[in-house]
Design a protein around this motif. Structure first.
Motif, short mmCIF file in Angstrom:
data_model
loop_
_atom_site.label_atom_id
_atom_site.label_comp_id
_atom_site.label_asym_id
_atom_site.label_seq_id
_atom_site.Cartn_x
_atom_site.Cartn_y
_atom_site.Cartn_z
N GLU A 12 11.61 -6.25 1.82
CA GLU A 12 12.55 -5.63 1.40
C GLU A 12 13.43 -5.59 0.32
N GLU A 24 2.82 -4.79 4.24
CA GLU A 24 3.75 -3.96 5.38
C GLU A 24 3.20 -4.25 6.38
N THR A 64 0.94 -6.57 -1.54
CA THR A 64 2.09 -6.74 -0.74
C THR A 64 1.73 -6.77 0.29
N GLY A 107 10.00 -5.23 6.25
CA GLY A 107 9.73 -4.09 4.94
C GLY A 107 8.78 -4.87 4.80
N ARG A 108 8.22 -3.97 3.54
CA ARG A 108 7.76 -4.27 3.01
C ARG A 108 7.41 -5.94 2.42
#
Length: 174
Positions: A155, A73, A71, A130-131
């Motif tokens: 995201e 961000e 992941t 987003g992530r």
């Protein structure tokens, strides 16, 4: 040029500090463990992550045999000159997911390196994305060359990039 950068029109400079542990120590430890055991220890935080993970501010979220998930961000330090996340960050994340998916299938004392990667960028990535989640999986394991694929979603679940990768597999001399 120095005077132009000193101008208040640019606002205050921002900074980010990157720290890491000596990468040779975890690398040596990797020689004593299967790829899956090593990567699971990295994901659990019992072995320090390699410097590149901290440099791009990614995390190895999970790993299983033949799969790896990272992941990230997005932040301003990832931006290219037009204010979007640089394609090199996306490519690095795809390469990491595909490579670690292959690594998770390797026995103790075996290494790998990417020998080819093809990336398809499908949409731009900004802070609003987003992530990001990068999933890598092995398409075909091999004793000399392995093949893997990876995909990054934002995201909202939209695919932002995909990759196919070939990786050289080799014994690491003891």
């Amino acid at each position: 040029m120095g005077d132009a950068l000193a101008s208040t029109q640019w606002g205050e400079p921002r900074s980010r500090t990157v720290t890491w542990h000596d990468p040779s120590k975890p690398a040596a430890l990797s020689q004593t463990m299967s790829g899956l055991d090593y990567l699971q220890a990295l994901a659990a935080g019992t072995i320090p992550a390699p410097p590149i993970v901290g440099l791009i501010d990614a995390q190895l979220a999970s790993v299983d045999s033949g799969t790896a998930v990272f992941t990230l961000e997005p932040n301003e330090s990832h931006f290219n000159p037009i204010g979007a996340v640089h394609g090199g960050i996306i490519c690095t994340l795809l390469d990491s997911a595909a490579g670690c998916a292959v690594h998770s299938t390797l026995p103790r004392g075996t290494g790998y390196t990417s020998i080819e990667i093809k990336v398809n960028f499908m949409r731009g990535v900004t802070l609003e994305s987003g992530r990001l989640t990068a999933r890598g999986w092995v398409k075909k394991p091999g004793r000399r060359v392995a093949f893997a694929e990876a995909e990054i979603t934002d995201e909202s679940g939209k695919t932002v990039a995909t990759a196919s990768s070939a990786l050289l597999v080799f014994d690491i001399p003891s």
